[in-house]
Design a protein around this motif. Sequence first.
Motif, PDB file in Angstrom:
ATOM      1  N   ARG A 144       0.836  -1.200   0.000  1.00  0.00           N
ATOM      2  CA  ARG A 144       0.000   0.000   0.000  1.00  0.00           C
ATOM      3  C   ARG A 144       0.872   1.253   0.000  1.00  0.00           C
ATOM      4  N   GLY A 147       2.284   2.240  -3.229  1.00  0.00           N
ATOM      5  CA  GLY A 147       1.313   2.604  -4.248  1.00  0.00           C
ATOM      6  C   GLY A 147       0.867   1.429  -5.094  1.00  0.00           C
ATOM      7  N   TYR A 150      -4.533  -0.790  -2.985  1.00  0.00           N
ATOM      8  CA  TYR A 150      -5.562   0.235  -2.740  1.00  0.00           C
ATOM      9  C   TYR A 150      -6.722  -0.390  -1.990  1.00  0.00           C
ATOM     10  N   GLU A 151      -7.517   0.471  -1.385  1.00  0.00           N
ATOM     11  CA  GLU A 151      -8.660   0.018  -0.583  1.00  0.00           C
ATOM     12  C   GLU A 151      -9.950   0.146  -1.383  1.00  0.00           C
ATOM     13  N   LEU A 152     -10.811  -0.833  -1.213  1.00  0.00           N
ATOM     14  CA  LEU A 152     -12.132  -0.810  -1.825  1.00  0.00           C
ATOM     15  C   LEU A 152     -13.131  -1.340  -0.809  1.00  0.00           C
ATOM     16  N   THR A 156      -8.531  -4.643   0.791  1.00  0.00           N
ATOM     17  CA  THR A 156      -7.304  -4.138   0.171  1.00  0.00           C
ATOM     18  C   THR A 156      -6.926  -5.016  -1.004  1.00  0.00           C
ATOM     19  N   SER A 159      -2.604  -4.014  -7.111  1.00  0.00           N
ATOM     20  CA  SER A 159      -2.721  -3.517  -8.482  1.00  0.00           C
ATOM     21  C   SER A 159      -1.727  -4.261  -9.364  1.00  0.00           C
ATOM     22  N   LYS A 193     -12.977  -1.922  -8.850  1.00  0.00           N
ATOM     23  CA  LYS A 193     -11.574  -2.334  -8.943  1.00  0.00           C
ATOM     24  C   LYS A 193     -10.886  -1.578 -10.079  1.00  0.00           C
ATOM     25  N   LYS A 194      -9.598  -1.283  -9.881  1.00  0.00           N
ATOM     26  CA  LYS A 194      -8.855  -0.581 -10.917  1.00  0.00           C
ATOM     27  C   LYS A 194      -8.657  -1.459 -12.150  1.00  0.00           C
ATOM     28  N   ASP A 198      -7.125  -7.533 -10.504  1.00  0.00           N
ATOM     29  CA  ASP A 198      -6.498  -7.229  -9.220  1.00  0.00           C
ATOM     30  C   ASP A 198      -6.963  -8.204  -8.144  1.00  0.00           C
TER      31      ASP A 198
END
Length: 409
Positions: A144, A147, A150-152, A156, A159, A193-194, A198
């Motif tokens: 984290r 970078g 990430y949190e959703l 966590t 990426s 989600k990005k 992921d």
Amino acid sequence: MHAWPASEVPALPGQGRDLRIHDTATGGPITLDPGPVARIYVCGITPYDATHIGHAATYNAFDLVQRVWLDTKRQVHYVQNVTDVDDPLLERAERDGVDWAALAEQETQLFREDMTALRMLPPRQYIGAVEAIPGIVPLVERLRDLGAAYELEGDTYFSVEADPHFGQVSHLDAAAMRLLSAERGGDPDRPGKKNPLDPMLWSAAREGEPSWDGGSLGRGRPGWHIECVAIALDHLGMGFDIQGGGSDLVFPHHEMGASHAQVLTGEFPMAKAYVHAGMVALHGEKMSKSKGNLVFVSRLRRDGVDPAAIRLALLAHHYRADWEWTDQVLQDAVTRLGHWRAAVSRPDGPSAETLVDEIREALANDLDAPAALAAVDRWAVAQEQQGGTDMGAPGIVSRAVDALLGVAL
């Protein structure tokens, strides 16, 4: 968590050859030349339906790896995990109305007993996901901070775009990855989600499920891939010799684990070779817990099947091949075992020097166990048809089969 007792590995005259093995990441054979200590990590069971023949075939393959390395006079640092908290385990416990932790311990103990009976050499470290959590949390926090996570909605995620080497284990395209992710524990369709691929690093606590203190991550439990990464990095470090498991782990598990480790350390690759065992089918379909078409080692043993015959049935198939378990496969192994035992029971026999070299050469060539078995068959036929005068030959054959193939005659 403790492993199982080790069977003695007989010493053989001479020395084995370096292992040439198929690497999934490069798509071809590579010759491994470890230092004095060869390092291997093999992904273990999720303990809710152990031990079926598919499991046994996988661990048999990596037991052969250990035996080849030991025969080169190296030490082996073997690490294996137990995924003793995961969705399938929790679902099975709820279905059966039992405590998930008790189910995990029961099945893990059964696995230990089966591995002992099959003479599988134990890992130096046998680590459960639960006991690894204190080491997992800092890695997720570090990802984290880099970078790369990430949190959703409290969870966590990693990426995959943070790793420039992502995809270099499986070499699959995005569509194939997405399909396998959905089939094998991922959630590619989750909104927010990005990238659909992921994977989860830390799952926030949910009602009715076990959870642990995750520091700045909040209460929850670890994702599947980061578990193995934490254990492997802690005990083996980066660049270990073999990452092993069944072929169903190529994606997402080994692909994701490699990316986690590579981003965490800034080094590439996580392992020198990614080695995968084939799948075992029953009645035309891959053995799987979801289908329930499983043949269990413990049940075969309870039915009076000699564990050495079970092992010979596994060895009759190349580790990378997909194959089918049948009554005939087992009967052939029982027959072979009886033939071999009769051959080594005589006081003398044909010279065995060439045989030991043949077994070594076969196993060093991508663990070609069927070729090794064929060599022993030829010696046993010569013993039956012609006999011999070498008083030491039966003993050498017996020790070689035990040391290199794990079969006690």
